[in-house]
Enzyme design. Structure first.
Site, PDB file in Angstrom:
ATOM      1  N   THR A   1       0.826  -1.250  -0.145  1.00 32.82           N
ATOM      2  CA  THR A   1      -0.160  -0.091  -0.002  1.00 32.82           C
ATOM      3  C   THR A   1       0.902   1.361  -0.198  1.00 32.82           C
ATOM      4  N   GLY A   2       2.392   1.127   0.253  1.00 36.15           N
ATOM      5  CA  GLY A   2       2.834   2.262   0.068  1.00 36.15           C
ATOM      6  C   GLY A   2       3.324   2.720  -1.183  1.00 36.15           C
ATOM      7  N   GLN A   3       4.343   3.974  -1.155  1.00 34.79           N
ATOM      8  CA  GLN A   3       4.591   4.256  -2.535  1.00 34.79           C
ATOM      9  C   GLN A   3       5.271   3.555  -3.550  1.00 34.79           C
TER      10      GLN A   3
ATOM     11  N   GLY B   1       7.880  -3.326   3.049  1.00 32.80           N
ATOM     12  CA  GLY B   1       7.140  -2.986   4.468  1.00 32.80           C
ATOM     13  C   GLY B   1       8.010  -2.146   5.429  1.00 32.80           C
TER      14      GLY B   1
ATOM     15  N   THR C   1      18.723   1.370   2.306  1.00 34.37           N
ATOM     16  CA  THR C   1      18.450   2.858   2.191  1.00 34.37           C
ATOM     17  C   THR C   1      19.753   3.496   2.282  1.00 34.37           C
TER      18      THR C   1
ATOM     19  N   GLU D   1      20.011   6.182   4.031  1.00 29.92           N
ATOM     20  CA  GLU D   1      20.105   6.490   5.336  1.00 29.92           C
ATOM     21  C   GLU D   1      20.975   5.988   6.285  1.00 29.92           C
TER      22      GLU D   1
ATOM     23  N   TYR E   1      15.495   4.629  12.920  1.00 30.48           N
ATOM     24  CA  TYR E   1      15.054   3.914  11.566  1.00 30.48           C
ATOM     25  C   TYR E   1      16.277   3.564  10.839  1.00 30.48           C
TER      26      TYR E   1
ATOM     27  N   LYS F   1      17.485  -0.392   9.948  1.00 33.99           N
ATOM     28  CA  LYS F   1      17.816  -0.584   8.499  1.00 33.99           C
ATOM     29  C   LYS F   1      19.227  -1.085   8.414  1.00 33.99           C
TER      30      LYS F   1
ATOM     31  N   HIS G   1      13.682   8.572  -3.197  1.00 34.75           N
ATOM     32  CA  HIS G   1      13.033   8.573  -4.540  1.00 34.75           C
ATOM     33  C   HIS G   1      11.392   9.108  -3.990  1.00 34.75           C
TER      34      HIS G   1
ATOM     35  N   ARG H   1       4.063  10.103  -3.271  1.00 33.08           N
ATOM     36  CA  ARG H   1       4.712  10.214  -1.903  1.00 33.08           C
ATOM     37  C   ARG H   1       4.054  10.271  -0.814  1.00 33.08           C
TER      38      ARG H   1
HETATM   39  P1  NAP Z   1       5.899   4.259   2.446  1.00 40.45           P
HETATM   40  O1  NAP Z   1       5.209   4.762   1.447  1.00 40.45           O
HETATM   41  O2  NAP Z   1       6.009   4.610   3.838  1.00 40.45           O
HETATM   42  O3  NAP Z   1       5.478   2.454   2.633  1.00 40.45           O
HETATM   43  C1  NAP Z   1       5.667   1.615   3.659  1.00 40.45           C
HETATM   44  C2  NAP Z   1       4.734   0.429   3.699  1.00 40.45           C
HETATM   45  O4  NAP Z   1       4.849  -0.422   4.690  1.00 40.45           O
HETATM   46  C3  NAP Z   1       3.338   0.763   3.741  1.00 40.45           C
HETATM   47  O5  NAP Z   1       2.590  -0.178   2.718  1.00 40.45           O
HETATM   48  C4  NAP Z   1       2.825   0.502   4.969  1.00 40.45           C
HETATM   49  O6  NAP Z   1       1.654   0.072   5.202  1.00 40.45           O
HETATM   50  C5  NAP Z   1       3.751  -0.801   5.248  1.00 40.45           C
HETATM   51  N1  NAP Z   1       4.175  -1.204   6.690  1.00 40.45           N
HETATM   52  C6  NAP Z   1       4.388  -0.179   7.561  1.00 40.45           C
HETATM   53  N2  NAP Z   1       4.373  -0.871   8.734  1.00 40.45           N
HETATM   54  C7  NAP Z   1       4.007  -2.264   8.467  1.00 40.45           C
HETATM   55  C8  NAP Z   1       3.941  -3.652   9.335  1.00 40.45           C
HETATM   56  N3  NAP Z   1       4.143  -3.389  10.818  1.00 40.45           N
HETATM   57  N4  NAP Z   1       3.622  -4.745   8.751  1.00 40.45           N
HETATM   58  C9  NAP Z   1       3.513  -4.563   7.322  1.00 40.45           C
HETATM   59  N5  NAP Z   1       3.492  -3.317   6.522  1.00 40.45           N
HETATM   60  C10 NAP Z   1       3.850  -2.266   7.075  1.00 40.45           C
HETATM   61  O7  NAP Z   1       7.457   3.845   1.919  1.00 40.45           O
HETATM   62  P2  NAP Z   1       7.934   3.659   0.502  1.00 40.45           P
HETATM   63  O8  NAP Z   1       8.643   5.301   0.314  1.00 40.45           O
HETATM   64  O9  NAP Z   1       7.073   3.179  -0.198  1.00 40.45           O
HETATM   65  O10 NAP Z   1       9.518   2.755   0.819  1.00 40.45           O
HETATM   66  C11 NAP Z   1       9.525   1.489   0.553  1.00 40.45           C
HETATM   67  C12 NAP Z   1      10.435   0.764   1.305  1.00 40.45           C
HETATM   68  O11 NAP Z   1      11.726   1.325   0.860  1.00 40.45           O
HETATM   69  C13 NAP Z   1      10.578   1.010   3.010  1.00 40.45           C
HETATM   70  O12 NAP Z   1      11.075   0.094   3.470  1.00 40.45           O
HETATM   71  C14 NAP Z   1      11.336   2.178   3.072  1.00 40.45           C
HETATM   72  O13 NAP Z   1      11.902   2.255   4.249  1.00 40.45           O
HETATM   73  C15 NAP Z   1      12.607   2.131   1.893  1.00 40.45           C
HETATM   74  N6  NAP Z   1      13.058   3.137   1.335  1.00 40.45           N
HETATM   75  C16 NAP Z   1      12.545   4.321   0.826  1.00 40.45           C
HETATM   76  C17 NAP Z   1      12.962   5.003   0.216  1.00 40.45           C
HETATM   77  C18 NAP Z   1      12.512   6.574  -0.249  1.00 40.45           C
HETATM   78  O14 NAP Z   1      13.000   7.316  -0.590  1.00 40.45           O
HETATM   79  N7  NAP Z   1      11.087   6.306  -0.552  1.00 40.45           N
HETATM   80  C19 NAP Z   1      14.555   5.246   0.000  1.00 40.45           C
HETATM   81  C20 NAP Z   1      15.280   4.052   0.559  1.00 40.45           C
HETATM   82  C21 NAP Z   1      14.399   2.931   1.199  1.00 40.45           C
HETATM   83  P3  NAP Z   1       0.430   1.238   5.601  1.00 40.45           P
HETATM   84  O15 NAP Z   1       0.148   1.660   4.180  1.00 40.45           O
HETATM   85  O16 NAP Z   1      -0.584   0.551   6.254  1.00 40.45           O
HETATM   86  O17 NAP Z   1       1.043   2.312   6.358  1.00 40.45           O
HETATM   87  N1  GDD Z   2       9.861  15.332   6.489  1.00 41.27           N
HETATM   88  C1  GDD Z   2      10.508  16.549   6.601  1.00 41.27           C
HETATM   89  N2  GDD Z   2       9.513  17.644   6.933  1.00 41.27           N
HETATM   90  N3  GDD Z   2      11.742  16.755   6.440  1.00 41.27           N
HETATM   91  C2  GDD Z   2      12.193  18.230   6.364  1.00 41.27           C
HETATM   92  C3  GDD Z   2      11.233  18.972   6.614  1.00 41.27           C
HETATM   93  C4  GDD Z   2       9.911  18.900   7.215  1.00 41.27           C
HETATM   94  O1  GDD Z   2       9.212  19.947   7.386  1.00 41.27           O
HETATM   95  N4  GDD Z   2      12.221  20.222   6.660  1.00 41.27           N
HETATM   96  C5  GDD Z   2      13.549  19.911   6.328  1.00 41.27           C
HETATM   97  N5  GDD Z   2      13.419  18.593   6.202  1.00 41.27           N
HETATM   98  C6  GDD Z   2      14.422  17.836   5.794  1.00 41.27           C
HETATM   99  C7  GDD Z   2      14.959  16.504   6.671  1.00 41.27           C
HETATM  100  O2  GDD Z   2      15.431  17.121   8.017  1.00 41.27           O
HETATM  101  C8  GDD Z   2      15.734  15.795   5.864  1.00 41.27           C
HETATM  102  O3  GDD Z   2      17.095  16.086   6.255  1.00 41.27           O
HETATM  103  C9  GDD Z   2      15.311  16.112   4.486  1.00 41.27           C
HETATM  104  O4  GDD Z   2      14.562  17.175   4.652  1.00 41.27           O
HETATM  105  C10 GDD Z   2      14.453  14.762   3.926  1.00 41.27           C
HETATM  106  O5  GDD Z   2      13.712  14.349   4.806  1.00 41.27           O
HETATM  107  P1  GDD Z   2      12.410  13.424   4.404  1.00 41.27           P
HETATM  108  O6  GDD Z   2      11.746  13.774   3.132  1.00 41.27           O
HETATM  109  O7  GDD Z   2      11.511  13.137   5.512  1.00 41.27           O
HETATM  110  O8  GDD Z   2      13.268  12.087   3.844  1.00 41.27           O
HETATM  111  P2  GDD Z   2      14.463  11.307   4.710  1.00 41.27           P
HETATM  112  O9  GDD Z   2      15.905  11.713   3.803  1.00 41.27           O
HETATM  113  O10 GDD Z   2      14.447  11.706   6.158  1.00 41.27           O
HETATM  114  O11 GDD Z   2      14.174   9.807   4.539  1.00 41.27           O
HETATM  115  C11 GDD Z   2      13.354   9.367   3.330  1.00 41.27           C
HETATM  116  O12 GDD Z   2      14.459   8.828   2.655  1.00 41.27           O
HETATM  117  C12 GDD Z   2      15.400   7.550   2.948  1.00 41.27           C
HETATM  118  C13 GDD Z   2      16.392   7.370   1.969  1.00 41.27           C
HETATM  119  O13 GDD Z   2      17.635   8.276   2.056  1.00 41.27           O
HETATM  120  C14 GDD Z   2      12.432   8.222   3.728  1.00 41.27           C
HETATM  121  O14 GDD Z   2      11.888   7.757   2.534  1.00 41.27           O
HETATM  122  C15 GDD Z   2      13.288   6.945   4.181  1.00 41.27           C
HETATM  123  O15 GDD Z   2      12.386   5.957   4.462  1.00 41.27           O
HETATM  124  C16 GDD Z   2      14.317   6.629   3.283  1.00 41.27           C
HETATM  125  O16 GDD Z   2      15.063   5.323   3.647  1.00 41.27           O
END
Ligand code: NAP
Ligand code: GDD
Length: 365
Positions: A10-12, A86, A132, A134, A156, A160, A186, A191
């Site tokens: 259900t996530g992005q 997830g 990630t 991160e 977090y 990871k 991404h 998002r």
């Molecule tokens: P997201 O939109 O936050 O989606 C997270 C998904 O995980 C949702 O479907 C959520 O369900 C599900 N989830 C949360 N807790 C769970 C649990 N206890 N059991 C089963 N499912 C659970 O994240 P995303 O951006 O698509 O990212 C996908 C994965 O890539 C994540 O593992 C994230 O940490 C990793 N990642 C993301 C990025 C990025 O920039 N997007 C970069 C690097 C790695 P609900 O819809 O019910 O909340």
């Molecule tokens: N969320 C958020 N909200 N971030 C902010 C804000 C705000 O109002 N203002 C500044 N930021 C800064 C955060 O401090 C961080 O440095 C940056 O924007 C990006 O924040 P997020 O968009 O929340 O993403 P993230 O980089 O912390 O984490 C995302 O990317 C990771 C990969 O590097 C998530 O998708 C993680 O799940 C993923 O692993």
């Protein structure tokens, strides 16, 4: 027909990946948590009723904290590929809920790996782990590649880190096809609304349509390597199609400050802004408005800093080196940051226009 199981469907990323795999003739299964309101908006367009024939997409209730259910679902499906997406994926929230974050992200990954091992599927089922950028946290070198040491800076990222290493360990110990995609940030029009890019593009659209006054942000100087989720989904799949299980960095190789993303987003709809002030008193105001559809008076303040969004420990700079995936797999990002901004801003303009009409209709009564 190959079978794939996606946690976090259900996530992005899960939603884009499900659509991508269905187009490639997979039978796709997704694990979804029970919620009091339906939260499937990202996958509604591919959902099939159970009564339909030739079902290619099926949802299963489950949770990464519940190992018996994970085992049962994997046993039932016998998937060729598992994408473990997830996670409790919000860095800031992980400081508030560190134990839960660890249970889902670290132990959850172990539960998936163990389920495959216990069920004797180590030779059949490949596993993709959503690792990630991160992990690099307080970066030890710039740019970051597959050999850069990790220095996680949040609950977090630490959770990871465990997930990353347990995936490597199961690969080495049990000869499983288990791989890490180390994906840099991404984004996309779907998002989550509390990640910074979406918060900005939604804010820009709502300000332009008179639905919001200001965007409140935290650290404007953090830098991220942002790509488009659609491109990154393809990379996940490609990593899983390789002969040998290997870990890959997926990134664009370009990094941008949050403040520049704000400027680009306003500029996309013809509004120019300038930042002024320092630290927590920094703000941005409109200097010029070239679009009569979204007219905002020059001088209006549209961005302000709110210290509540600062993180206890910040990741200041992420910049990935995607050389390995380019040379070994031939993957490269098709969308530039400008394309991503355009996609997100105009999608949010559409949503805000709808919201404006609904408000107008309510007012009309
Ligand atoms: P997201 O939109 O936050 O989606 C997270 C998904 O995980 C949702 O479907 C959520 O369900 C599900 N989830 C949360 N807790 C769970 C649990 N206890 N059991 C089963 N499912 C659970 O994240 P995303 O951006 O698509 O990212 C996908 C994965 O890539 C994540 O593992 C994230 O940490 C990793 N990642 C993301 C990025 C990025 O920039 N997007 C970069 C690097 C790695 P609900 O819809 O019910 O909340
Ligand atoms: N969320 C958020 N909200 N971030 C902010 C804000 C705000 O109002 N203002 C500044 N930021 C800064 C955060 O401090 C961080 O440095 C940056 O924007 C990006 O924040 P997020 O968009 O929340 O993403 P993230 O980089 O912390 O984490 C995302 O990317 C990771 C990969 O590097 C998530 O998708 C993680 O799940 C993923 O692993």
């Amino acid at each position: 027909m190959k079978k794939a199981l996606i946690t976090g469907v259900t996530g992005q990323d899960g939603a884009y990946l499900a659509e991508f795999l269905i187009k490639r003739d997979y039978e796709v299964h997704g694990i979804k948590r029970r919620s009091s309101l339906i939260n499937t908006s990202r996958i509604d367009h591919i959902y099939q009723d159970l009564q339909e024939e030739n079902i290619r997409f099926k949802l299963h209730y489950g949770d990464l904290t519940d190992s018996s259910t994970i085992i049962r679902i994997i046993q039932e499906i016998q998937p060729d590929e598992i994408y473990n997406l997830g996670a409790m994926s919000h860095v800031q929230v992980s400081f508030d809920n560190p134990e839960y974050t660890t249970d889902v992200n670290a132990m959850g990954t172990l539960r998936v790996l163990e389920a495959v091992r216990i069920l004797g599927l180590t030779k059949k089922t490949k596993i993709y782990q959503a690792s990630t950028s991160e992990l690099y946290g307080w970066v030890q070198e710039v740019p970051q590649n597959e050999r850069t040491p990790f220095y996680p800076r949040s609950p977090y990222a630490v959770s990871k880190l465990y997930a990353y290493w347990i995936t490597v360990n199961y690969r080495e110990a049990y000869k499983m096809f288990a791989v890490n995609g180390i994906l840099f940030n991404h984004e996309s029009p779907t998002r989550g609304e509390t990640f910074v890019t979406r918060k900005i593009t939604m804010g820009v659209a709502r300000i332009a349509l008179g639905l919001q006054e200001k965007i409140y942000l935290g650290n404007l100087d953090a830098q991220r390597d942002w790509g488009h989720a659609k491109d990154y989904i393809e990379a996940m799949w490609l990593i899983m199609q390789q002969k040998r299980p290997e870990d890959f960095v997926i990134a664009t190789g370009v990094t941008t400050k949050i403040r520049d993303f704000v400027e680009m987003s306003f500029s996309e709809i013809g509004i120019e802004i300038e930042f002024f002030g320092m630290g927590v008193d920094e703000k941005a105001r409109v200097t010029n408005c070239n679009n009569p559809d979204f007219y905002i008076e020059p001088g209006k303040e549209v961005v302000a800093v709110d210290a509540r969004y600062f993180r206890p420990t910040e990741v200041d700079l992420l910049l990935g080196n995607p050389e390995k995936v380019k040379s070994k797999i031939g993957w490269y990002p098709k969308n530039r940051l400008q394309d991503l901004v355009k996609d997100m801003v105009w999608s949010d303009i559409k949503a805000a226009t709808k919201e404006q009409h609904i408000r107008g209709n309510i007012a009309g009564y």
